[in-house]
Write an enzyme that holds these catalytic residues in place. Structure first.
Site, mmCIF file in Angstrom:
data_model
loop_
_atom_site.group_PDB
_atom_site.id
_atom_site.type_symbol
_atom_site.label_atom_id
_atom_site.label_comp_id
_atom_site.label_asym_id
_atom_site.label_seq_id
_atom_site.Cartn_x
_atom_site.Cartn_y
_atom_site.Cartn_z
ATOM 1 N N HIS A 177 37.144 12.462 59.508
ATOM 2 C CA HIS A 177 37.073 12.980 57.969
ATOM 3 C C HIS A 177 38.667 13.434 57.684
ATOM 4 O O HIS A 177 38.929 14.101 56.677
ATOM 5 C CB HIS A 177 36.253 14.209 58.134
ATOM 6 C CG HIS A 177 34.903 13.622 58.336
ATOM 7 N ND1 HIS A 177 34.064 12.610 57.803
ATOM 8 C CD2 HIS A 177 34.058 14.102 59.341
ATOM 9 C CE1 HIS A 177 32.890 12.824 58.042
ATOM 10 N NE2 HIS A 177 32.699 13.402 59.175
ATOM 11 N N ARG A 226 23.532 25.171 39.242
ATOM 12 C CA ARG A 226 24.115 25.745 40.655
ATOM 13 C C ARG A 226 23.545 27.061 40.774
ATOM 14 O O ARG A 226 22.908 27.730 39.979
ATOM 15 C CB ARG A 226 25.472 26.415 39.808
ATOM 16 C CG ARG A 226 26.546 25.158 39.466
ATOM 17 C CD ARG A 226 26.938 24.100 40.437
ATOM 18 N NE ARG A 226 27.543 24.691 41.510
ATOM 19 C CZ ARG A 226 28.790 24.992 41.612
ATOM 20 N NH1 ARG A 226 29.489 24.841 40.559
ATOM 21 N NH2 ARG A 226 29.216 25.453 42.831
ATOM 22 N N ARG A 236 33.147 15.618 52.714
ATOM 23 C CA ARG A 236 32.321 15.329 51.689
ATOM 24 C C ARG A 236 32.949 14.208 50.684
ATOM 25 O O ARG A 236 32.049 13.708 49.858
ATOM 26 C CB ARG A 236 31.765 16.325 50.925
ATOM 27 C CG ARG A 236 30.296 16.597 51.476
ATOM 28 C CD ARG A 236 29.578 17.887 50.959
ATOM 29 N NE ARG A 236 28.666 17.389 50.013
ATOM 30 C CZ ARG A 236 28.143 18.443 49.409
ATOM 31 N NH1 ARG A 236 28.192 19.844 49.664
ATOM 32 N NH2 ARG A 236 27.303 18.227 48.282
ATOM 33 N N LYS A 278 42.370 26.132 41.618
ATOM 34 C CA LYS A 278 41.666 25.503 43.002
ATOM 35 C C LYS A 278 42.635 24.240 42.951
ATOM 36 O O LYS A 278 42.411 23.372 43.950
ATOM 37 C CB LYS A 278 40.255 24.836 42.625
ATOM 38 C CG LYS A 278 39.487 26.211 42.368
ATOM 39 C CD LYS A 278 37.848 25.609 42.033
ATOM 40 C CE LYS A 278 36.967 26.872 41.544
ATOM 41 N NZ LYS A 278 35.981 26.318 41.012
ATOM 42 N N PRO A 295 36.052 26.058 48.820
ATOM 43 C CA PRO A 295 37.047 26.676 48.385
ATOM 44 C C PRO A 295 36.994 27.056 46.885
ATOM 45 O O PRO A 295 36.984 26.283 46.032
ATOM 46 C CB PRO A 295 38.218 25.388 48.507
ATOM 47 C CG PRO A 295 37.528 24.375 49.156
ATOM 48 C CD PRO A 295 36.161 24.411 49.290
ATOM 49 N N GLU A 296 37.148 28.352 46.715
ATOM 50 C CA GLU A 296 37.635 28.776 45.347
ATOM 51 C C GLU A 296 39.007 29.541 45.472
ATOM 52 O O GLU A 296 39.634 29.120 46.529
ATOM 53 C CB GLU A 296 36.469 29.894 44.896
ATOM 54 C CG GLU A 296 34.986 29.310 44.882
ATOM 55 C CD GLU A 296 33.966 30.432 44.580
ATOM 56 O OE1 GLU A 296 34.468 31.444 44.099
ATOM 57 O OE2 GLU A 296 32.951 30.221 44.929
#
Length: 267
Positions: A93, A255, A111, A59, A2-3
């Site tokens: 999750h 990155r 995560r 975000k 997600p951005e």
DNA sequence: ACCCCTGTTCGGCG
DNA sequence: CCGCCGAACAGGGG
């Protein structure tokens, strides 16, 4: 994932729950997901409240509930929001689920880089908490002026543009692919010192990418056109959509960065 | 098995 | 004190 646009897309998935009352809450005992918030407080705090609003800022996510209770969240790398039928059984999750009579509002993140970040009662249903209103101007807002962009570039004149664009204090919502897309359109190498960029051009391209991403991805997760770097940057062996040169992928500040070595030459 | 990763935070270093 | 940078976080997928 997600951005900016992906966060907006996920936020939209919870809006069918607006106006509905939370009857039951699933909040897993996951300290990483509920960092400075206890799952018990979330369970007790939300039961019987109606979801009134869903907002994003960059975000960040903010959910407003009746009585002026506010819950903020972040999707991290792999967080997602979804809805499910009211008899939904959360999987391992799905750390948070709000059950209304009509549906389950589910927050999943395998995560655990995301989660519920704040949970507070201000008593005012119409006014988000102070910290939320103090967030830096969003790229599509009036406050995101050329002067502000110029200040960022001046202040961090020697910082490579790519990592600067990822700084949420200056460019809320910009993530890895958006930063690459902006640099591609500006024909600037990712390592270009920020001080060399033109603030007006950067602002214009940032706003263009944000607007288009929200329209395309934010609406229904459809893919941007092939003319975007987005379509070609993910895997090795991609070609520049403008000049067909092989794209270069490298790691900058830890990155992945992707650029066209012909359109965006170094130096 | 090994390597990759669309984000943020923290600690070390200069 | 500030800015820069790598590592850590966690776990599924290629």
């Amino acid at each position: 994932m997600p951005e900016l646009a992906e966060v907006a897309y996920y936020a939209r998935l919870w809006t069918p729950g607006i106006g509905e009352t939370v009857r039951r809450v699933h909040a897993a005992e996951k300290p990483r997901f509920f960092r400075d918030v206890s799952p018990a407080a979330v369970r007790e705090g939300l039961a019987g409240r109606a979801l009134l609003s869903v907002r994003t800022h960059g975000k960040n996510l903010l959910f407003g509930f009746s009585g002026g209770l506010w819950m903020a969240g972040h999707l991290g790398m792999t967080g997602e929001l979804k809805t499910a039928p009211p008899d939904h059984e959360p999987d391992k999750h799905e750390h948070l689920a709000l059950f209304t009579p009509n549906r389950a509002l589910v927050f999943r993140d395998f995560r655990l880089f995301g989660g519920v970040r704040r949970f507070e009662e201000t008593g005012d249903e119409t006014l988000p908490p102070d910290w939320w209103r103090a967030l830096p101007p969003e790229i599509l807002s009036e406050g995101f002026t050329k002067e502000r962009v110029a200040a960022a570039l001046r202040r961090h004149a020697k910082t490579p543009l790519k990592p600067l664009l990822l700084d949420q204090a200056w460019f809320p919502g910009v993530g890895n692919w958006m930063a690459d897309e902006v640099l591609f359109r500006l024909k600037l190498h990712p390592a270009t010192p920020a001080g060399k960029a033109d603030p007006a051009a950067l602002r214009r391209v940032l706003r263009g990418v944000c607007r288009a991403a929200l329209r395309i991805i934010g609406a229904d997760w459809s893919d941007p056109p092939k003319s975007w770097l987005f379509q070609h940057r993910w895997r090795d062996g991609g070609a520049c959509p403008r000049c067909a040169a092989p794209l270069k992928r490298e790691v900058l500040r830890g990155r992945t960065a992707c650029h066209c070595p012909v359109c965006q030459p170094a130096g």
